[in-house]
Design a protein around this motif. Structure first.
Motif, PDB file in Angstrom:
ATOM      1  N   THR A   1      57.004  84.473 -23.013  1.00  0.00           N
ATOM      2  CA  THR A   1      56.875  83.445 -21.994  1.00  0.00           C
ATOM      3  C   THR A   1      56.352  84.048 -20.694  1.00  0.00           C
ATOM      4  O   THR A   1      56.508  85.236 -20.448  1.00  0.00           O
ATOM      5  N   VAL A   2      55.741  83.201 -19.878  1.00  0.00           N
ATOM      6  CA  VAL A   2      55.363  83.562 -18.524  1.00  0.00           C
ATOM      7  C   VAL A   2      56.430  82.961 -17.626  1.00  0.00           C
ATOM      8  O   VAL A   2      56.661  81.745 -17.666  1.00  0.00           O
ATOM      9  N   GLN A   3      57.105  83.801 -16.863  1.00  0.00           N
ATOM     10  CA  GLN A   3      58.151  83.317 -15.961  1.00  0.00           C
ATOM     11  C   GLN A   3      57.858  83.842 -14.568  1.00  0.00           C
ATOM     12  O   GLN A   3      57.655  85.041 -14.377  1.00  0.00           O
ATOM     13  N   VAL A   4      57.842  82.932 -13.600  1.00  0.00           N
ATOM     14  CA  VAL A   4      57.583  83.283 -12.211  1.00  0.00           C
ATOM     15  C   VAL A   4      58.765  82.820 -11.380  1.00  0.00           C
ATOM     16  O   VAL A   4      59.219  81.683 -11.513  1.00  0.00           O
ATOM     17  N   VAL A   5      59.260  83.713 -10.535  1.00  0.00           N
ATOM     18  CA  VAL A   5      60.344  83.372  -9.619  1.00  0.00           C
ATOM     19  C   VAL A   5      59.799  83.537  -8.214  1.00  0.00           C
ATOM     20  O   VAL A   5      59.310  84.604  -7.844  1.00  0.00           O
ATOM     21  N   LYS A   6      59.859  82.458  -7.437  1.00  0.00           N
ATOM     22  CA  LYS A   6      59.395  82.486  -6.049  1.00  0.00           C
ATOM     23  C   LYS A   6      60.583  82.244  -5.141  1.00  0.00           C
ATOM     24  O   LYS A   6      61.449  81.428  -5.446  1.00  0.00           O
ATOM     25  N   ASN A   7      60.587  82.934  -4.028  1.00  0.00           N
ATOM     26  CA  ASN A   7      61.661  82.743  -3.068  1.00  0.00           C
ATOM     27  C   ASN A   7      61.058  82.679  -1.669  1.00  0.00           C
ATOM     28  O   ASN A   7      60.051  83.314  -1.386  1.00  0.00           O
ATOM     29  N   HIS A   8      61.677  81.923  -0.815  1.00  0.00           N
ATOM     30  CA  HIS A   8      61.240  81.772   0.567  1.00  0.00           C
ATOM     31  C   HIS A   8      62.489  81.645   1.425  1.00  0.00           C
ATOM     32  O   HIS A   8      63.450  81.001   1.006  1.00  0.00           O
ATOM     33  N   PRO A   9      62.506  82.241   2.608  1.00  0.00           N
ATOM     34  CA  PRO A   9      63.703  82.173   3.448  1.00  0.00           C
ATOM     35  C   PRO A   9      64.174  80.747   3.753  1.00  0.00           C
ATOM     36  O   PRO A   9      65.370  80.513   3.936  1.00  0.00           O
ATOM     37  N   ASP A  10      63.266  79.777   3.784  1.00  0.00           N
ATOM     38  CA  ASP A  10      63.632  78.400   4.109  1.00  0.00           C
ATOM     39  C   ASP A  10      64.104  77.601   2.895  1.00  0.00           C
ATOM     40  O   ASP A  10      64.579  76.484   3.034  1.00  0.00           O
ATOM     41  N   TRP A  11      63.959  78.149   1.689  1.00  0.00           N
ATOM     42  CA  TRP A  11      64.345  77.431   0.483  1.00  0.00           C
ATOM     43  C   TRP A  11      65.828  77.658   0.186  1.00  0.00           C
ATOM     44  O   TRP A  11      66.319  78.778   0.332  1.00  0.00           O
ATOM     45  N   PRO A  12      66.531  76.623  -0.274  1.00  0.00           N
ATOM     46  CA  PRO A  12      67.954  76.808  -0.574  1.00  0.00           C
ATOM     47  C   PRO A  12      68.190  77.732  -1.772  1.00  0.00           C
ATOM     48  O   PRO A  12      69.199  78.419  -1.843  1.00  0.00           O
ATOM     49  N   ARG A  13      67.268  77.750  -2.729  1.00  0.00           N
ATOM     50  CA  ARG A  13      67.375  78.659  -3.877  1.00  0.00           C
ATOM     51  C   ARG A  13      65.964  78.957  -4.401  1.00  0.00           C
ATOM     52  O   ARG A  13      65.034  78.202  -4.150  1.00  0.00           O
ATOM     53  N   TYR A  15      62.616  79.260  -6.668  1.00  0.00           N
ATOM     54  CA  TYR A  15      61.915  78.391  -7.607  1.00  0.00           C
ATOM     55  C   TYR A  15      61.648  79.197  -8.872  1.00  0.00           C
ATOM     56  O   TYR A  15      61.128  80.313  -8.810  1.00  0.00           O
ATOM     57  N   ASN A  16      62.000  78.661 -10.026  1.00  0.00           N
ATOM     58  CA  ASN A  16      61.740  79.305 -11.306  1.00  0.00           C
ATOM     59  C   ASN A  16      60.753  78.457 -12.102  1.00  0.00           C
ATOM     60  O   ASN A  16      60.999  77.276 -12.305  1.00  0.00           O
ATOM     61  N   GLY A  17      59.674  79.067 -12.527  1.00  0.00           N
ATOM     62  CA  GLY A  17      58.697  78.376 -13.357  1.00  0.00           C
ATOM     63  C   GLY A  17      58.506  79.132 -14.652  1.00  0.00           C
ATOM     64  O   GLY A  17      58.382  80.360 -14.653  1.00  0.00           O
ATOM     65  N   ILE A  18      58.493  78.408 -15.766  1.00  0.00           N
ATOM     66  CA  ILE A  18      58.374  79.044 -17.077  1.00  0.00           C
ATOM     67  C   ILE A  18      57.394  78.250 -17.939  1.00  0.00           C
ATOM     68  O   ILE A  18      57.407  77.025 -17.938  1.00  0.00           O
ATOM     69  N   THR A  19      56.568  78.972 -18.687  1.00  0.00           N
ATOM     70  CA  THR A  19      55.719  78.361 -19.700  1.00  0.00           C
ATOM     71  C   THR A  19      55.474  79.393 -20.795  1.00  0.00           C
ATOM     72  O   THR A  19      55.671  80.591 -20.580  1.00  0.00           O
ATOM     73  N   ILE A  32      47.410  78.126 -17.528  1.00  0.00           N
ATOM     74  CA  ILE A  32      48.294  77.152 -18.176  1.00  0.00           C
ATOM     75  C   ILE A  32      49.616  77.066 -17.423  1.00  0.00           C
ATOM     76  O   ILE A  32      50.143  75.974 -17.200  1.00  0.00           O
ATOM     77  N   TYR A  33      50.153  78.228 -17.007  1.00  0.00           N
ATOM     78  CA  TYR A  33      51.392  78.219 -16.221  1.00  0.00           C
ATOM     79  C   TYR A  33      51.218  77.382 -14.951  1.00  0.00           C
ATOM     80  O   TYR A  33      52.052  76.542 -14.626  1.00  0.00           O
ATOM     81  N   LEU A  34      50.122  77.620 -14.213  1.00  0.00           N
ATOM     82  CA  LEU A  34      49.899  76.882 -12.964  1.00  0.00           C
ATOM     83  C   LEU A  34      49.796  75.381 -13.216  1.00  0.00           C
ATOM     84  O   LEU A  34      50.326  74.584 -12.448  1.00  0.00           O
ATOM     85  N   ALA A  35      49.117  75.000 -14.290  1.00  0.00           N
ATOM     86  CA  ALA A  35      48.948  73.576 -14.598  1.00  0.00           C
ATOM     87  C   ALA A  35      50.259  72.943 -15.049  1.00  0.00           C
ATOM     88  O   ALA A  35      50.624  71.859 -14.585  1.00  0.00           O
ATOM     89  N   GLU A  36      51.000  73.612 -15.935  1.00  0.00           N
ATOM     90  CA  GLU A  36      52.202  73.008 -16.510  1.00  0.00           C
ATOM     91  C   GLU A  36      53.431  73.138 -15.629  1.00  0.00           C
ATOM     92  O   GLU A  36      54.190  72.190 -15.475  1.00  0.00           O
ATOM     93  N   SER A  37      53.646  74.316 -15.069  1.00  0.00           N
ATOM     94  CA  SER A  37      54.876  74.555 -14.345  1.00  0.00           C
ATOM     95  C   SER A  37      54.785  74.131 -12.884  1.00  0.00           C
ATOM     96  O   SER A  37      55.753  73.651 -12.321  1.00  0.00           O
ATOM     97  N   GLU A  38      53.629  74.335 -12.275  1.00  0.00           N
ATOM     98  CA  GLU A  38      53.485  74.020 -10.847  1.00  0.00           C
ATOM     99  C   GLU A  38      52.576  72.826 -10.595  1.00  0.00           C
ATOM    100  O   GLU A  38      52.350  72.462  -9.448  1.00  0.00           O
TER     101      GLU A  38
END
Length: 154
Positions: A1-13, A15-19, A32-38
């Motif tokens: 799988t392709v798994q991306v975890v993004k974090n930002h100081p202003d976000w409460p938790r 973001y996890n995206g998986i495809t 495909i990840y960008l199209a499906e997950s985001e």
């Protein structure tokens, strides 16, 4: 799988995206990840060429539609992408262009033709090493004595 975890100081938790990995090609599977997950539509290409173990060319691009993009700009970008595909003439865009000596700026000029492209700066890659005699001896001290003796003999 392709798994991306993004974090930002202003976000409460984070973001996890998986495809799933479908093709094994980085550019196709990330697209495909960008199209499906985001839910982001983009034109993405990455390529490499090797001669034995030596990488002779590597590069790519990511073109993404911004929220206020006009239909005219999108039409021009689609036309520019088609031109780039014709120029490459192969299945592994942009590998053939890179092997022909095209630079990232050359590829950007084609992609952004008629859209006000102006390069801001350019850097030449340089070989640079922080090696020193002290670092060499420090590294040698980590090796077993027998291995150092073998290196000296050879």
């Amino acid at each position: 799988t392709v798994q991306v975890v993004k974090n930002h100081p202003d976000w409460p938790r984070p973001y996890n995206g998986i495809t799933g990995i479908r093709h094994g090609d980085i550019d196709r599977d990330v697209g495909i990840y960008l199209a499906e997950s985001e839910q982001r539509s983009c034109a993405l290409a990455a390529g490499t060429a090797f001669n034995g173990i030596l990488c002779t060319a590597a590069g790519g691009y990511l073109v993404e539609r911004l929220p206020d993009c006009s239909p005219e700009t999108m039409s021009k970008m689609e036309s520019n992408l088609a031109t780039l595909v014709k120029m490459d003439g192969g299945e592994a865009l942009p590998t053939n262009l890179l092997l022909e000596g095209k630079t990232p700026v050359d590829i950007a000029e084609v992609l952004l033709d008629g859209l006000g492209f102006t390069p801001l700066d350019s850097l030449e890659p340089q070989v640079w090493c922080e090696c020193s005699e002290e670092k060499l001896f420090r590294s040698l001290r980590l090796l077993p004595r027998e291995e150092v003796d073998t290196i000296l003999k050879e």
